[in-house]
Design an enzyme around this catalytic site. Structure first.
Site, PDB file in Angstrom:
ATOM      1  N   GLY A  75       0.835  -1.192   0.000  1.00  0.00           N
ATOM      2  CA  GLY A  75       0.000   0.000   0.000  1.00  0.00           C
ATOM      3  C   GLY A  75       0.871   1.244   0.000  1.00  0.00           C
ATOM      4  N   GLN A  84       3.080   9.885   0.965  1.00  0.00           N
ATOM      5  CA  GLN A  84       4.364   9.194   1.136  1.00  0.00           C
ATOM      6  C   GLN A  84       5.329   9.483  -0.022  1.00  0.00           C
ATOM      7  OE1 GLN A  84       2.333   5.239   2.075  1.00  0.00           O
ATOM      8  NE2 GLN A  84       4.239   5.069   3.226  1.00  0.00           N
ATOM      9  N   CYS A 141       5.652  -0.297   7.172  1.00  0.00           N
ATOM     10  CA  CYS A 141       5.319   0.890   6.382  1.00  0.00           C
ATOM     11  C   CYS A 141       6.546   1.303   5.579  1.00  0.00           C
ATOM     12  CB  CYS A 141       4.915   2.016   7.334  1.00  0.00           C
ATOM     13  SG  CYS A 141       4.489   3.544   6.486  1.00  0.00           S
ATOM     14  N   LEU A 142       6.346   1.655   4.318  1.00  0.00           N
ATOM     15  CA  LEU A 142       7.477   2.059   3.484  1.00  0.00           C
ATOM     16  C   LEU A 142       8.133   3.337   4.007  1.00  0.00           C
ATOM     17  CD1 LEU A 142       6.027   1.271  -0.059  1.00  0.00           C
ATOM     18  CD2 LEU A 142       7.669  -0.072   1.268  1.00  0.00           C
ATOM     19  N   HIS A 149      -4.625   1.563   7.736  1.00  0.00           N
ATOM     20  CA  HIS A 149      -3.229   2.028   7.824  1.00  0.00           C
ATOM     21  C   HIS A 149      -2.991   3.160   6.816  1.00  0.00           C
ATOM     22  CE1 HIS A 149       1.304   1.239   7.936  1.00  0.00           C
ATOM     23  NE2 HIS A 149       1.145   1.982   6.874  1.00  0.00           N
ATOM     24  N   GLU A 150      -3.416   2.932   5.570  1.00  0.00           N
ATOM     25  CA  GLU A 150      -3.185   3.942   4.522  1.00  0.00           C
ATOM     26  C   GLU A 150      -3.985   5.212   4.804  1.00  0.00           C
ATOM     27  OE1 GLU A 150      -0.765   3.544   2.599  1.00  0.00           O
ATOM     28  OE2 GLU A 150      -0.494   1.432   3.067  1.00  0.00           O
ATOM     29  N   HIS A 157      -2.376   7.671   7.012  1.00  0.00           N
ATOM     30  CA  HIS A 157      -1.402   8.554   6.361  1.00  0.00           C
ATOM     31  C   HIS A 157      -2.057   9.861   5.921  1.00  0.00           C
ATOM     32  CE1 HIS A 157       2.258   6.198   6.156  1.00  0.00           C
ATOM     33  NE2 HIS A 157       1.614   5.136   5.687  1.00  0.00           N
TER      34      HIS A 157
HETATM   35 NI    NI Z   1       2.405   3.174   5.689  1.00  0.00          NI
END
Ligand code: NI
Length: 182
Positions: A46, A51, A102-103, A144-145, A148
């Protein structure tokens, strides 16, 4: 198509509140393509626009679950999903743990509690509205996304002790990476 830079904590952009996408046009669709390419290359399941430095309410997701659910090593099936201006309309009171990563917090994982079922509404890449009940990894990943979009990272859900541990490990990993690269 292009690979976009992924911003990592503690970059302040990750703390911005994303603004709604006004119009789902070719420019947005081009960004979506780049976001998918960036997410697959990372690799991740995701990615929110913020991000990659664009604080808009847009995220892409592909759980890439194995073809055979009993064999985690089997070929992952690609099922790209786009969520524009997503909203959570309702959620269950039952929370379940899931080990998240998470990236923007690379290579760090921790267990987070979230409602196991949600009802969500969003627009797709053609501007079409969808409303659906989601559960399992899809529900976890969307929550989660969507965090952000509010400037929230999964580590914010942890106790201070646990969060400090994750950030310490991240700092150590970065230092080692830097030393190797030097
Ligand atoms: Ni994330």
């Amino acid at each position: 198509m292009a690979l976009l830079p992924i911003y990592e904590t503690p970059d302040p952009i990750l703390r911005e509140i994303s603004t709604p996408v006004e119009k789902v046009d070719d420019e947005v669709r081009a960004l979506i393509k780049d976001m998918f390419e960036t997410m697959y290359a990372a690799p991740g399941i995701g990615l929110a626009a913020v991000q990659v430095g664009i604080p808009k309410r847009l995220l892409v997701m592909d759980l890439q679950e194995p073809e055979d659910p009993d064999d985690p090593e089997s070929k992952p099936v690609r099922e790209p999903r786009v969520f524009i201006n997503p909203e959570i309309l309702a959620h269950s009171d039952h929370e379940v743990p899931y080990t998240e990563g998470c990236l923007s917090v690379p290579d760090q994982y921790a267990e987070v509690m979230r409602p196991d079922k949600i009802r969500a509404r969003w627009l797709d890449e053609h501007g079409k509205s969808h409303e659906q009940d989601l559960e399992g990894l899809l529900a976890v990943c969307l929550q989660h996304e969507m965090d952000h979009l509010e400037g929230v990272l999964f580590i914010d859900h942890l106790s201070k002790l646990k969060r400090d541990m994750v950030l310490k490990k991240l700092a150590k990993a970065r230092k080692e990476r830097g030393l190797r690269a030097a």
